[in-house]
Design an enzyme around this catalytic site. Sequence first.
Site, PDB file in Angstrom:
ATOM      1  N   ASN A   1      24.829   9.961  -5.639  1.00 54.64           N
ATOM      2  CA  ASN A   1      25.282   8.701  -5.051  1.00 54.64           C
ATOM      3  C   ASN A   1      26.385   8.009  -5.842  1.00 54.64           C
ATOM      4  O   ASN A   1      26.967   7.048  -5.373  1.00 54.64           O
ATOM      5  CB  ASN A   1      24.095   7.734  -4.914  1.00 54.64           C
ATOM      6  CG  ASN A   1      23.333   7.585  -6.211  1.00 54.64           C
ATOM      7  OD1 ASN A   1      22.857   8.568  -6.781  1.00 54.64           O
ATOM      8  ND2 ASN A   1      23.212   6.369  -6.694  1.00 54.64           N
TER       9      ASN A   1
ATOM     10  N   THR B   1      13.340   5.063  -1.792  1.00 49.45           N
ATOM     11  CA  THR B   1      12.635   4.822  -3.061  1.00 49.45           C
ATOM     12  C   THR B   1      11.139   5.090  -2.893  1.00 49.45           C
ATOM     13  O   THR B   1      10.518   5.776  -3.709  1.00 49.45           O
ATOM     14  CB  THR B   1      12.878   3.374  -3.540  1.00 49.45           C
ATOM     15  OG1 THR B   1      14.280   3.217  -3.785  1.00 49.45           O
ATOM     16  CG2 THR B   1      12.101   3.060  -4.802  1.00 49.45           C
TER      17      THR B   1
ATOM     18  N   CYS C   1      23.242   0.640  -7.371  1.00 47.30           N
ATOM     19  CA  CYS C   1      21.840   0.528  -7.775  1.00 47.30           C
ATOM     20  C   CYS C   1      21.734   0.126  -9.239  1.00 47.30           C
ATOM     21  O   CYS C   1      20.725  -0.387  -9.676  1.00 47.30           O
ATOM     22  CB  CYS C   1      21.122   1.855  -7.566  1.00 47.30           C
ATOM     23  SG  CYS C   1      21.188   2.379  -5.867  1.00 47.30           S
TER      24      CYS C   1
END
Length: 393
Positions: free
Chosen positions: A155, A78, A330
């Site tokens: 992802n 990130t 996430c």
Amino acid sequence: MSSCKGPIYLDNIATTRIDPQVLDAIIPYLTINYGNPSSESHSLGWDASSAVEQARAEISKAINAHHSHQIVFTSGATESVNLAICGMQKKASGRHIITSTIEHKSVLESCARLESQGIEVTYLAPQRDGVVSPSAVYDAVRDDTYLVSIMAANNEIGSIQKIEEIGKICLDKNVVFHTDATQAVGKIYFDVQAMNIDMASFCAHKIYSPKGSGALYINNSLKKIILEPLILGGGQENGLRSGTLNVPGIVGFGHAVRIAMETLQQESIRLKGLKSIFLENINVDHDGFCINGHHQECLPGLLNISFLGIDADSLLLEIPEIALSAGSACNSAGRQPSHVLKAIGLSDANSRSSVRLGFGRFNNEKEVKYVCLRINEVLKKLRNMVPTPFITK
Ligand code: PLP
């Protein structure tokens, strides 16, 4: 059932268990060699500094960087993505960047920040298989485009992007190319030189090393890339990322990358084998499920599957002894259907019926068969509770 205590872990895309070899490599840097690599006046500092440089060399070798100084250590992917996208100083004529609608939130939120500062962002939609067409990238490049950021592998659905082709387009058009390679490094073929990548973000915890360690690859030999640091202080990492380096995390990162590269091919075959075992043993006829993402060009350990007519959360509640994810981990704090599944055209209902299985290094055939058995039982139970399934493929 599982090889260690706790649930059977099939969420290896969200994060991974530390490899015992990585742990062994880290422990001395927590106990004996605890020096600060910036301490230049004693052996503990020198040892720490040399361990960091060894890891840097290992990581740069794994991605085929030209030089280890092209690697900047960060706290994770990130931060790397934020540094690459928000930290990049645009050319005076630069007003526009290109990304895709299936990026990780770290990319999307960085782009949103730039939009709020007057930069225009083109969000390219992928095809139904989750692949962004390189020709769409080509067509989107304008005279004022200064950055393209397209992820290497997704992802949520695992689709692998045509990074080499996109890199070539960016080279020809003289636009900086950043890729979020978090799910690619150590898992699939990834070569920054062959792929003409200018910047790549990735991290350690997806490849069996602890959380809190990441890297940004920066190659400014071809295009002039100037990054404004996000964190100011002691000037570590050539001034790009101040703060005392996370030596144990970096040492683990280096070892984890080396192990992943040494085992990449055989592990890829093994993980694909586990996926096949899952699909062979899952007791759903062809109308009852769909696989999301590209069927071949996909991360070896990732399977995103919609059990049509079934609410994935209800399914997961029935199998607490198995750790897997409904959609992206996430995003799982929010109740919104996944932006990735939406982008590839899934209805909200089919998106809510999607489960992401992430097979990893410590999973085996016995576990996969047990998981199938349990899912089969639960699907039967849930289907019996739903009188008219809302199946739309
Ligand atoms: N990019 C992708 C594709 C990811 O999968 C993730 C984490 O899931 C990230 C970025 C963020 O990584 P980190 O947890 O190291 O900040």
